[in-house]
Design a protein around this motif. Structure first.
Motif, PDB file in Angstrom:
ATOM      1  N   PRO A   1      -6.211   6.857  16.508  1.00 32.10           N
ATOM      2  CA  PRO A   1      -6.653   8.122  17.133  1.00 32.10           C
ATOM      3  C   PRO A   1      -6.826   9.230  16.116  1.00 32.10           C
ATOM      4  O   PRO A   1      -6.252   9.189  15.014  1.00 32.10           O
TER       5      PRO A   1
ATOM      6  N   HIS B   1     -13.977  10.121  18.158  1.00 31.31           N
ATOM      7  CA  HIS B   1     -12.956   9.614  19.062  1.00 31.31           C
ATOM      8  C   HIS B   1     -11.911   8.724  18.398  1.00 31.31           C
ATOM      9  O   HIS B   1     -10.781   8.640  18.885  1.00 31.31           O
TER      10      HIS B   1
ATOM     11  N   HIS C   1      -6.742  20.573   8.559  1.00 33.64           N
ATOM     12  CA  HIS C   1      -7.727  20.712   9.627  1.00 33.64           C
ATOM     13  C   HIS C   1      -8.690  19.529   9.699  1.00 33.64           C
ATOM     14  O   HIS C   1      -9.610  19.538  10.516  1.00 33.64           O
TER      15      HIS C   1
ATOM     16  N   ARG D   1       0.935  13.527   8.528  1.00 34.07           N
ATOM     17  CA  ARG D   1       0.266  12.836   9.636  1.00 34.07           C
ATOM     18  C   ARG D   1      -1.026  12.144   9.170  1.00 34.07           C
ATOM     19  O   ARG D   1      -2.093  12.295   9.757  1.00 34.07           O
TER      20      ARG D   1
ATOM     21  N   ARG E   1      -6.151  12.822  14.406  1.00 34.18           N
ATOM     22  CA  ARG E   1      -4.903  13.554  14.207  1.00 34.18           C
ATOM     23  C   ARG E   1      -4.783  14.656  15.252  1.00 34.18           C
ATOM     24  O   ARG E   1      -5.763  15.263  15.664  1.00 34.18           O
ATOM     25  N   ASP E   2      -3.561  14.922  15.646  1.00 36.64           N
ATOM     26  CA  ASP E   2      -3.283  15.980  16.617  1.00 36.64           C
ATOM     27  C   ASP E   2      -3.219  17.302  15.864  1.00 36.64           C
ATOM     28  O   ASP E   2      -2.172  17.669  15.316  1.00 36.64           O
ATOM     29  N   LEU E   3      -4.348  18.008  15.808  1.00 35.50           N
ATOM     30  CA  LEU E   3      -4.445  19.222  14.981  1.00 35.50           C
ATOM     31  C   LEU E   3      -3.884  20.418  15.730  1.00 35.50           C
ATOM     32  O   LEU E   3      -3.916  20.488  16.941  1.00 35.50           O
TER      33      LEU E   3
ATOM     34  N   THR F   1      -3.731   9.369   8.747  1.00 37.05           N
ATOM     35  CA  THR F   1      -4.236   8.377   9.702  1.00 37.05           C
ATOM     36  C   THR F   1      -3.922   6.962   9.239  1.00 37.05           C
ATOM     37  O   THR F   1      -3.421   6.138  10.010  1.00 37.05           O
TER      38      THR F   1
ATOM     39  N   ARG G   1      -9.970  15.901  10.719  1.00 37.02           N
ATOM     40  CA  ARG G   1      -9.679  15.069  11.887  1.00 37.02           C
ATOM     41  C   ARG G   1      -9.027  13.744  11.500  1.00 37.02           C
ATOM     42  O   ARG G   1      -8.197  13.216  12.245  1.00 37.02           O
ATOM     43  N   TYR G   2      -9.426  13.200  10.370  1.00 33.63           N
ATOM     44  CA  TYR G   2      -8.802  11.984   9.851  1.00 33.63           C
ATOM     45  C   TYR G   2      -8.473  12.213   8.384  1.00 33.63           C
ATOM     46  O   TYR G   2      -9.238  12.834   7.656  1.00 33.63           O
TER      47      TYR G   2
END
Length: 326
Positions: A322, A302, A199, A235, A324-326, A237, A201-202
């Motif tokens: 970008p 962002h 969960h 995934r 991560r596509d969570l 970053t 983001r990076y």
């Protein structure tokens, strides 16, 4: 350390030298009045470790240290990520080794650096000496944070309820340069932390040896085999490293590969340009006359923005990765 705790299972998060479950918030994230909050920024420098003879610091290390101080002031920085080979050529002897003063404390003296914590990992030249002494040096210096051979940091992203995770590895042990525990236990720990970061983001992973590099050492076969599949599967970053004495950015399989090994030496070789995935190299800098360089990273809602800087202050390259596509 609690009774029954596995000494090779480091805490998930580390706050001011204490293993806890609390996310670590960089000290600079609060605005001047405590109102606004700034994104976490940090500097990443590898292979910065001077020389074993007087004056124990190279002109490039001194120039890079000064430039890091200016960058910390001008761009912002909450901490420094030290990517290994902290003391050339054979590490340190013990936690009282004068090299800590001669190559670290008396070199990184710029006002912008004096209050910043350094989060440290070991390189192959550190393993030629006493890495345990580098871990213990944190008891002598408020700046030096090296709680374990591998460990995890969680960073808050101000203005959001999101977090980022930074996983610090010992790639020398991971590639068999030590006792057996360094491979299996570290891999199991890494898989667990990557799974727990689903969960975030990076997710950034850092080690000394590169996965991909076009330079003198080239790709590290054991990391291509052991680490690359995990970076892709979870995934990640970006993977940050040193070892090759230049600055590089590569992208493969959705993962950014940041090589920042120009803190003390600069080498122009691209001997392994044919050993990386076609089209993966996006940036390379290794001018022999350069006074050195490092990377600045900023994490916000962002993008994770990586800026490569020469010790002259010149911006060499910038890339935005970008969330991560969570």
């Amino acid at each position: 350390m609690g009774a029954g705790r596995d000494p090779w299972d480091p805490p998930d998060a580390w706050v001011s030298g204490v293993g806890t479950g609390t996310p670590w918030t960089p000290p600079g994230c609060l605005g001047p009045t405590g109102g606004g909050r700034y994104p976490p920024d940090f500097l990443a420098v590898g292979d910065w470790g001077g020389v074993p003879d007087p004056p124990f610091a190279t002109p490039r290390e001194v120039a890079t240290a000064a430039a890091m101080g200016r960058a910390a002031t001008d761009l912002g920085a909450d901490f420094v990520l030290a990517l290994g080979d902290n003391f050339y050529y054979e590490g340190v002897r013990d936690e009282w080794d004068p090299r800590f003063q001669e190559t670290f404390e008396r070199v990184f003296t710029a006002p912008g650096l004096q209050e910043l914590p350094w989060f440290v990992l070991a390189g192959n030249h550190d393993h030629a000496g006493n890495v345990t002494a580098q871990l213990a040096y944190g008891h002598h210096s408020p700046r030096w944070h090296f709680p374990h051979y591998y460990y995890s940091l969680r960073l808050s992203l101000p203005g959001t309820n999101a977090s980022a995770r930074l996983l610090m590895l010992d790639t020398v042990l991971l590639c068999g340069g030590g006792d057996d525990f360094g491979v299996g236990a570290q891999l199991a720990w890494l898989r667990g932390r990557l799974a727990a970061a689903r969960h975030d983001r990076y997710v950034l992973v850092a080690g000394h040896y590169p996965v991909w590099s076009v330079a003198e050492h080239g790709p590290t076969a054991c990391l291509v085999r052991l680490l690359r599949p995990l970076l892709r599967r979870y995934r990640v970053t970006a993977y940050l490293c040193g070892h090759d004495h230049n600055l590089q950015f590569l992208e493969e399989g959705g993962v950014g590969y940041v090589v920042s090994g120009a803190g003390n030496f600069v080498e122009e070789s691209q001997h392994h340009s044919g050993a990386v995935p076609p089209g993966s190299l996006r940036f390379f800098f290794g001018a022999p006359a350069s006074p050195g360089g490092f990377a600045h990273l900023r994490l916000d809602a962002h993008a994770a923005t990586v800026t490569y800087l020469e010790a002259t202050g010149r911006v060499l390259y910038r890339v935005a990765l970008p969330p991560r596509d969570l």
